[in-house]
Design a protein around this motif. Structure first.
Motif, mmCIF file in Angstrom:
data_model
loop_
_atom_site.group_PDB
_atom_site.id
_atom_site.type_symbol
_atom_site.label_atom_id
_atom_site.label_comp_id
_atom_site.label_asym_id
_atom_site.label_seq_id
_atom_site.Cartn_x
_atom_site.Cartn_y
_atom_site.Cartn_z
ATOM 1 N N VAL A 1 0.840 -1.171 0.080
ATOM 2 C CA VAL A 1 -0.169 -0.004 0.090
ATOM 3 C C VAL A 1 0.887 1.232 0.069
ATOM 4 N N GLU A 2 0.658 2.132 -0.942
ATOM 5 C CA GLU A 2 1.323 3.239 -1.341
ATOM 6 C C GLU A 2 0.377 4.328 -0.834
ATOM 7 N N LYS B 1 -2.485 3.239 12.768
ATOM 8 C CA LYS B 1 -2.166 4.646 12.818
ATOM 9 C C LYS B 1 -1.434 4.870 14.018
ATOM 10 N N LEU C 1 -0.128 6.533 1.901
ATOM 11 C CA LEU C 1 -0.991 6.512 3.057
ATOM 12 C C LEU C 1 -0.191 7.157 3.862
ATOM 13 N N SER C 2 -0.799 7.981 4.974
ATOM 14 C CA SER C 2 0.106 8.428 6.148
ATOM 15 C C SER C 2 0.306 7.565 7.295
ATOM 16 N N ILE C 3 -0.271 6.474 7.222
ATOM 17 C CA ILE C 3 -0.362 5.374 8.325
ATOM 18 C C ILE C 3 1.424 5.006 8.291
ATOM 19 N N ARG D 1 3.424 -0.035 9.811
ATOM 20 C CA ARG D 1 3.111 -1.367 8.965
ATOM 21 C C ARG D 1 3.994 -2.597 9.408
ATOM 22 N N LEU E 1 -1.783 -2.672 9.368
ATOM 23 C CA LEU E 1 -1.533 -0.989 9.445
ATOM 24 C C LEU E 1 -2.239 -0.402 10.638
#
Length: 139
Positions: A71-72, A130, A74-76, A79, A128
């Motif tokens: 997944v690209e 936050k 994202l601010s998360i 990972r 993922l």
């Protein structure tokens, strides 16, 4: 004290960056992965967090999202790669157990999401999380 939070990962603080209201705390988990927690500055001070502090990262299972492909965009920041070990489904929700380096995570997701992702034991996933969903407990 017993907690209902399923995900309790031991680690060591590697850095604390205090802001005016919030602090960013970098943690090296027992399995070697890096995790970031965004907590209030007051909490970081109350816990006495400094580099080298032993902590336990706490994450509710409902705050763990799963991806089955990279997944690209994202601010998360958190990972954690792992492998599904078990999936238990109900009418609406599914509980997914994941083995990650040095530990285990549980994710509570919708049954529909589990089916759409074709999750089963052996499926490689990325958990993922936050940074604002990570709480810290001092050891």
């Amino acid at each position: 004290m017993s907690l209902s939070i399923r995900n309790q990962l031991p680690g060591t603080v590697t850095a604390v960056t205090p802001g005016e209201a919030m602090a960013t705390v970098k943690v090296r988990l027992a399995g070697g992965q890096n995790l970031t927690a965004a907590i209030t500055r007051e909490a970081a001070d109350d816990l006495g967090l400094t580099a080298g502090s032993a902590v336990r990262a706490l994450v509710k299972s409902t705050e763990v999202s799963l991806a089955v492909a990279p997944v690209e965009g994202l601010s998360i920041r958190n990972r954690l790669p792992g492998t599904v070990t078990a999936v238990a489904t109900g009418d609406a929700m599914a509980t997914v157990r994941i083995t990650v380096e040095g530990g285990e995570l549980t994710a509570a997701i919708t049954r529909e999401a589990a089916e759409d992702l074709a999750l089963a034991a052996g499926t490689p996933v990325v958990a993922l999380i936050k940074s604002t969903e990570v709480s810290l407990a001092a050891e």
